[in-house]
Design a protein around this motif. Structure first.
Motif, PDB file in Angstrom:
ATOM      1  N   ARG A 145       0.916  -1.280   0.153  1.00 48.38           N
ATOM      2  CA  ARG A 145      -0.275  -0.148  -0.061  1.00 48.38           C
ATOM      3  C   ARG A 145       0.946   1.906  -0.089  1.00 48.38           C
ATOM      4  O   ARG A 145       2.071   0.999   0.294  1.00 48.38           O
ATOM      5  CB  ARG A 145      -0.866   0.020   0.998  1.00 48.38           C
ATOM      6  CG  ARG A 145       0.069   0.187   2.686  1.00 48.38           C
ATOM      7  CD  ARG A 145      -1.318   0.065   3.851  1.00 48.38           C
ATOM      8  NE  ARG A 145      -0.408   0.430   5.037  1.00 48.38           N
ATOM      9  CZ  ARG A 145      -1.039   0.625   5.304  1.00 48.38           C
ATOM     10  NH1 ARG A 145      -2.467   0.861   5.865  1.00 48.38           N
ATOM     11  NH2 ARG A 145      -0.316   0.433   7.272  1.00 48.38           N
TER      12      ARG A 145
ATOM     13  N   GLU B 299       0.816   5.083   1.712  1.00 45.48           N
ATOM     14  CA  GLU B 299      -0.149   5.752   2.809  1.00 45.48           C
ATOM     15  C   GLU B 299       0.581   6.806   3.067  1.00 45.48           C
ATOM     16  O   GLU B 299       1.476   7.607   2.575  1.00 45.48           O
ATOM     17  CB  GLU B 299       0.537   5.342   4.743  1.00 45.48           C
ATOM     18  CG  GLU B 299       0.166   5.977   4.897  1.00 45.48           C
ATOM     19  CD  GLU B 299       0.227   4.937   6.578  1.00 45.48           C
ATOM     20  OE1 GLU B 299       0.020   5.699   7.316  1.00 45.48           O
ATOM     21  OE2 GLU B 299       0.813   4.490   6.723  1.00 45.48           O
TER      22      GLU B 299
ATOM     23  N   VAL C  87      -4.477   8.318   5.204  1.00 45.71           N
ATOM     24  CA  VAL C  87      -5.128   7.797   4.033  1.00 45.71           C
ATOM     25  C   VAL C  87      -3.985   6.667   2.820  1.00 45.71           C
ATOM     26  O   VAL C  87      -2.910   6.745   2.998  1.00 45.71           O
ATOM     27  CB  VAL C  87      -5.342   9.448   2.890  1.00 45.71           C
ATOM     28  CG1 VAL C  87      -5.757   8.606   1.356  1.00 45.71           C
ATOM     29  CG2 VAL C  87      -5.576   9.881   2.942  1.00 45.71           C
ATOM     30  N   HIS C  88      -4.434   5.818   2.665  1.00 46.84           N
ATOM     31  CA  HIS C  88      -4.022   4.463   3.087  1.00 46.84           C
ATOM     32  C   HIS C  88      -4.957   3.638   1.616  1.00 46.84           C
ATOM     33  O   HIS C  88      -6.116   3.946   1.522  1.00 46.84           O
ATOM     34  CB  HIS C  88      -4.301   3.267   4.396  1.00 46.84           C
ATOM     35  CG  HIS C  88      -3.711   3.327   5.169  1.00 46.84           C
ATOM     36  ND1 HIS C  88      -2.404   3.055   5.364  1.00 46.84           N
ATOM     37  CD2 HIS C  88      -4.061   4.308   6.704  1.00 46.84           C
ATOM     38  CE1 HIS C  88      -2.213   3.807   7.089  1.00 46.84           C
ATOM     39  NE2 HIS C  88      -3.756   4.562   7.360  1.00 46.84           N
ATOM     40  N   VAL C  89      -3.721   3.192   0.540  1.00 49.50           N
ATOM     41  CA  VAL C  89      -4.395   2.914  -0.507  1.00 49.50           C
ATOM     42  C   VAL C  89      -3.677   1.687  -0.923  1.00 49.50           C
ATOM     43  O   VAL C  89      -2.189   2.029  -0.771  1.00 49.50           O
ATOM     44  CB  VAL C  89      -3.887   4.230  -2.224  1.00 49.50           C
ATOM     45  CG1 VAL C  89      -5.115   3.635  -2.904  1.00 49.50           C
ATOM     46  CG2 VAL C  89      -5.021   5.335  -2.170  1.00 49.50           C
TER      47      VAL C  89
ATOM     48  N   ARG D   1      -1.791  -0.959  -3.168  1.00 48.85           N
ATOM     49  CA  ARG D   1      -1.708  -0.187  -4.646  1.00 48.85           C
ATOM     50  C   ARG D   1      -1.985  -1.041  -5.786  1.00 48.85           C
ATOM     51  O   ARG D   1      -2.368  -0.059  -6.590  1.00 48.85           O
ATOM     52  CB  ARG D   1       0.012  -1.522  -4.814  1.00 48.85           C
ATOM     53  CG  ARG D   1       1.033  -0.274  -4.041  1.00 48.85           C
ATOM     54  CD  ARG D   1       2.333  -1.548  -3.779  1.00 48.85           C
ATOM     55  NE  ARG D   1       3.352  -1.020  -4.687  1.00 48.85           N
ATOM     56  CZ  ARG D   1       4.446  -0.710  -5.162  1.00 48.85           C
ATOM     57  NH1 ARG D   1       5.207  -0.852  -4.265  1.00 48.85           N
ATOM     58  NH2 ARG D   1       5.144  -1.235  -6.009  1.00 48.85           N
TER      59      ARG D   1
ATOM     60  N   HIS E  64      -5.332  -0.968  -6.147  1.00 45.40           N
ATOM     61  CA  HIS E  64      -6.137   1.004  -6.456  1.00 45.40           C
ATOM     62  C   HIS E  64      -5.727   1.622  -7.332  1.00 45.40           C
ATOM     63  O   HIS E  64      -6.083   2.726  -7.625  1.00 45.40           O
ATOM     64  CB  HIS E  64      -6.555   0.822  -5.238  1.00 45.40           C
ATOM     65  CG  HIS E  64      -7.957   0.009  -4.924  1.00 45.40           C
ATOM     66  ND1 HIS E  64      -8.657  -0.775  -4.960  1.00 45.40           N
ATOM     67  CD2 HIS E  64      -7.789  -0.412  -3.040  1.00 45.40           C
ATOM     68  CE1 HIS E  64      -9.356  -1.593  -4.140  1.00 45.40           C
ATOM     69  NE2 HIS E  64      -8.780  -1.480  -3.431  1.00 45.40           N
ATOM     70  N   ILE E  65      -3.803   1.426  -7.258  1.00 43.91           N
ATOM     71  CA  ILE E  65      -3.203   2.387  -8.217  1.00 43.91           C
ATOM     72  C   ILE E  65      -3.267   2.354  -9.263  1.00 43.91           C
ATOM     73  O   ILE E  65      -3.324   1.285 -10.216  1.00 43.91           O
ATOM     74  CB  ILE E  65      -2.178   2.879  -7.643  1.00 43.91           C
ATOM     75  CG1 ILE E  65      -1.903   3.455  -6.455  1.00 43.91           C
ATOM     76  CG2 ILE E  65      -1.517   4.070  -8.387  1.00 43.91           C
ATOM     77  CD1 ILE E  65      -1.193   4.035  -5.458  1.00 43.91           C
TER      78      ILE E  65
ATOM     79  N   LEU F 270      -6.965   6.931  -8.682  1.00 46.19           N
ATOM     80  CA  LEU F 270      -7.150   5.363  -8.045  1.00 46.19           C
ATOM     81  C   LEU F 270      -9.011   4.696  -8.735  1.00 46.19           C
ATOM     82  O   LEU F 270      -9.550   5.113  -9.669  1.00 46.19           O
ATOM     83  CB  LEU F 270      -7.936   5.282  -6.717  1.00 46.19           C
ATOM     84  CG  LEU F 270      -6.784   6.289  -5.968  1.00 46.19           C
ATOM     85  CD1 LEU F 270      -7.630   6.422  -4.728  1.00 46.19           C
ATOM     86  CD2 LEU F 270      -5.304   5.762  -5.759  1.00 46.19           C
TER      87      LEU F 270
ATOM     88  N   HIS G 194     -11.175   2.104  -5.146  1.00 46.34           N
ATOM     89  CA  HIS G 194     -10.519   2.730  -4.047  1.00 46.34           C
ATOM     90  C   HIS G 194     -11.837   2.777  -2.880  1.00 46.34           C
ATOM     91  O   HIS G 194     -13.444   3.967  -3.956  1.00 46.34           O
ATOM     92  CB  HIS G 194      -9.776   4.013  -3.973  1.00 46.34           C
ATOM     93  CG  HIS G 194      -9.727   4.068  -2.052  1.00 46.34           C
ATOM     94  ND1 HIS G 194      -9.740   5.456  -1.459  1.00 46.34           N
ATOM     95  CD2 HIS G 194      -8.543   3.590  -1.820  1.00 46.34           C
ATOM     96  CE1 HIS G 194      -9.872   5.275  -0.211  1.00 46.34           C
ATOM     97  NE2 HIS G 194      -8.787   4.229  -0.391  1.00 46.34           N
TER      98      HIS G 194
ATOM     99  N   LEU H 198      -5.653  11.157  -5.608  1.00 40.55           N
ATOM    100  CA  LEU H 198      -5.429  11.994  -4.454  1.00 40.55           C
ATOM    101  C   LEU H 198      -3.885  13.201  -5.541  1.00 40.55           C
ATOM    102  O   LEU H 198      -3.599  12.548  -6.437  1.00 40.55           O
ATOM    103  CB  LEU H 198      -4.259  11.068  -3.876  1.00 40.55           C
ATOM    104  CG  LEU H 198      -5.013  10.090  -3.364  1.00 40.55           C
ATOM    105  CD1 LEU H 198      -3.559   9.312  -2.642  1.00 40.55           C
ATOM    106  CD2 LEU H 198      -5.713   9.957  -2.087  1.00 40.55           C
TER     107      LEU H 198
END
Length: 131
Positions: A10, A12, A29-31, A33, A35-36, A90, A93, A99
């Motif tokens: 992820r 952050e 904020v956590h995403v 990887r 979802h990128i 994203l 997400h 972002l």
């Protein structure tokens, strides 16, 4: 500037206490990887902001921090002045569509996103720039 931490699972966006206050957000904020979808650099992040801050803080041309609500989905912004920035689109997400982050380490972030990633979160500023 915001701190970006990246590991194998992820990304952050680590917010300072002042950034938490201005974004009106309690946590980072956590995403994941996965979802990128896309990341790109820009010198003028202000043209990429869309919607209205909800909640958030904005002083046009100075700061834009918080959630920006749009018909296409919510964006999360931590933008300062007219500095180099990165836009991360994203896909899937549960909270944000994009972002928008001011960082002088945009090239390192793009390079690090192409790599497998470390087992532990690592500050993007510590990733060696591409040759």
């Amino acid at each position: 500037m915001v701190t970006l931490l990246l590991d194998s699972d992820r990304l952050e966006v680590a917010l300072s206490p002042v950034e938490r206050l201005l974004t009106r957000r309690r946590g980072n904020v956590h995403v994941a990887r996965e979802h990128i979808a896309k990341a790109m650099l820009t010198d003028d992040i202000w043209i990429w902001l869309r919607g209205v801050p909800s909640p958030g803080t904005t002083v046009p041309g100075v700061i834009a921090m918080g959630t920006w609500s749009t018909g296409a989905g919510d964006d999360f912004a931590v933008v300062r002045k007219r500095r180099p920035s990165v836009i991360i689109e994203l896909d899937g997400h549960d909270e944000f569509h994009r972002l928008l982050v001011t960082t002088r380490h945009g090239r390192q972030l793009l390079h690090a996103l192409r790599l497998e990633g470390a087992a532990q979160p690592e500050d993007v500023a510590d990733v060696p720039p591409p040759a």
